[in-house]
Enzyme design. Structure first.
Site, mmCIF file in Angstrom:
data_model
loop_
_atom_site.group_PDB
_atom_site.id
_atom_site.type_symbol
_atom_site.label_atom_id
_atom_site.label_comp_id
_atom_site.label_asym_id
_atom_site.label_seq_id
_atom_site.Cartn_x
_atom_site.Cartn_y
_atom_site.Cartn_z
ATOM 1 N N ILE A 17 -11.771 53.865 5.386
ATOM 2 C CA ILE A 17 -12.477 52.603 5.145
ATOM 3 C C ILE A 17 -12.820 51.921 6.468
ATOM 4 O O ILE A 17 -13.929 51.408 6.654
ATOM 5 C CB ILE A 17 -11.627 51.673 4.240
ATOM 6 C CG1 ILE A 17 -11.303 52.397 2.925
ATOM 7 C CG2 ILE A 17 -12.368 50.372 3.959
ATOM 8 C CD1 ILE A 17 -10.299 51.689 2.046
ATOM 9 N N LEU A 38 -4.669 57.680 15.693
ATOM 10 C CA LEU A 38 -5.210 58.985 15.273
ATOM 11 C C LEU A 38 -4.168 59.845 14.539
ATOM 12 O O LEU A 38 -4.316 61.050 14.437
ATOM 13 C CB LEU A 38 -5.812 59.760 16.462
ATOM 14 C CG LEU A 38 -6.986 59.064 17.169
ATOM 15 C CD1 LEU A 38 -7.478 59.913 18.349
ATOM 16 C CD2 LEU A 38 -8.146 58.790 16.212
ATOM 17 N N TYR A 146 4.928 50.843 -1.041
ATOM 18 C CA TYR A 146 3.638 50.605 -0.376
ATOM 19 C C TYR A 146 3.143 49.183 -0.679
ATOM 20 O O TYR A 146 2.830 48.401 0.225
ATOM 21 C CB TYR A 146 2.612 51.651 -0.846
ATOM 22 C CG TYR A 146 1.198 51.287 -0.531
ATOM 23 C CD1 TYR A 146 0.769 51.156 0.793
ATOM 24 C CD2 TYR A 146 0.273 51.043 -1.553
ATOM 25 C CE1 TYR A 146 -0.541 50.802 1.080
ATOM 26 C CE2 TYR A 146 -1.032 50.701 -1.266
ATOM 27 C CZ TYR A 146 -1.436 50.575 0.041
ATOM 28 O OH TYR A 146 -2.728 50.214 0.323
ATOM 29 N N ARG A 289 4.124 60.318 -11.496
ATOM 30 C CA ARG A 289 4.438 60.137 -10.075
ATOM 31 C C ARG A 289 5.168 58.795 -9.971
ATOM 32 O O ARG A 289 4.732 57.807 -10.580
ATOM 33 C CB ARG A 289 3.110 60.095 -9.303
ATOM 34 C CG ARG A 289 3.212 60.218 -7.823
ATOM 35 C CD ARG A 289 1.820 60.318 -7.196
ATOM 36 N NE ARG A 289 1.077 59.061 -7.285
ATOM 37 C CZ ARG A 289 -0.138 58.887 -6.779
ATOM 38 N NH1 ARG A 289 -0.758 59.870 -6.166
ATOM 39 N NH2 ARG A 289 -0.751 57.728 -6.895
#
Ligand code: UDP
Length: 336
Positions: A17, A38, A146, A289
């Site tokens: 994004i 990176l 998260y 999950r």
């Protein structure tokens, strides 16, 4: 509105994004400094006219140097770990990368007197919502680490606004998908997201896609998500940045849910992808999950009303087609 040319620090600008937003900022006449380690992003995804600094957000000295050597007007913070499933195995990585590093970045910004901040937030803040579509003021109860790691940042931002006058926008993405151009798209390694996983099957790289959970309380038993085209997401960032710039010193934070307001189940996404790719896409029904909420659908009425945002590509088939174009042309992502 937002006429001033700004120099914007884009953390995670080598990612999916962030790189699209970096491109849009440049097209709008702004200057872009990408800061990325990176680890998950790709050098090749960074727009050519952007400066790329390879560094760690945990390195406060490096950040101070970045701010000292350039006049930075605003920060857009994309750099983060994003896989909900991974966060349920190694939550510490998410609190370190997403929460602690955001704090370091905010401290460096404050020291450099940079007052504009656009934050990549997430629908995962909401956990299992009591109602859909989800509005901004609905309860924040993440079901995965998260979401919690991002919620903690939103909470810090509110205090930094109140105490230090930070002007910020928090954009809560629902499911980002699609490609802005055939040569710029999603390339996570390993890839865990539904649409690229499905397209890997269509490319013949894997045999089947797993459906994680078929016993959710949804019409077909699979999870329902609100997929939003990455270019539509990107435009919201520019609108938010320009609104922050135009806003008065003590104006309220801009907190927006970003989706199309329409939900698709995992099975429905597979069905759309079968039509787009003309591939049978075999599925295997698998266990749930950990941490996945059953349904996440956004109300984006607030950003439509306040900033005049509207999606140009709300149709799931169009979204999947754009992703398919990218994956077909660049099956190895940025490695070709
Ligand atoms: N999903 C799936 N198989 C996959 C990848 C994802 O069934 O190979 C499901 C996942 O459990 C969730 C939905 O697809 O219900 C979207 O998952 P994704 O990882 O793309 O995004 P998330 O909603 O977790 O941000």
């Amino acid at each position: 509105m937002g006429a001033k040319r700004m120099r914007v620090l884009v953390t995670g600008g080598a990612g999916y994004i962030g790189s699209v937003v970096a491109e849009e900022l440049l097209q709008a006449g702004h200057q872009v400094v990408v800061f990325d380690n990176l680890s998950r992003g790709h050098r090749e995804a960074v727009p050519k006219n952007a400066e790329l600094i390879v560094g760690e957000l945990a390195d406060r000295n490096h950040l101070d140097q970045v701010f000292r050597l350039r006049v930075i007007d605003a920060v857009m913070h994309f750099a983060a770990l994003i896989e909900a499933g991974e966060s349920m195995k190694a939550p510490e990585d998410f609190f370190r990368n997403n929460t602690a590093n955001a704090l370091t970045l905010l401290e460096a910004m404050l020291a450099a007197k940079v007052k504009l901040f656009v934050f990549s937030s997430t629908a995962a803040l909401f956990g299992n919502p009591e109602r859909t579509p989800i509005e901004e003021d609905d309860p924040l109860r993440p079901t995965n680490a998260y979401g919690e790691s991002k919620l903690l940042v939103e909470r810090m931002l509110a205090w930094f606004h109140q105490i230090h006058g930070l002007r910020y926008a928090s954009l809560r993405y629902f499911n980002a998908a699609g490609a802005s151009r055939p040569d710029q798209g999603e390339a996570h390694q390993p890839e865990t997201h539904l649409i690229p996983r499905i397209l890997e099957v269509a490319l013949g790289r894997t045999e089947h896609v797993n459906i994680f959970g078929t016993d959710y309380p949804t019409p077909d038993g699979t999870c329902v998500r609100d997929y939003i085209h990455v270019s539509d997401l990107a435009r919201a960032h520019l609108l938010a940045l320009h609104a922050l710039e135009d806003a008065r010193e003590n104006s309220r934070p801009l907190i927006y849910n970003l989706g199309n307001g329409q939900g698709f189940s995992v099975r429905q996404v597979v069905e759309v992808a079968r039509k787009v790719t003309a591939h049978p896409i075999p599925v295997i029904e698998s266990p749930r999950r950990a941490g996945d909420p059953a349904v996440l659908i956004a109300s984006s009425e607030k950003i439509r009303r306040d900033l005049g945002w509207q999606p140009n590509f709300p149709d799931l088939k169009t979204i999947v087609e754009s992703a398919w174009q990218w994956h077909r042309i660049q099956p190895d992502g940025y490695r070709t």
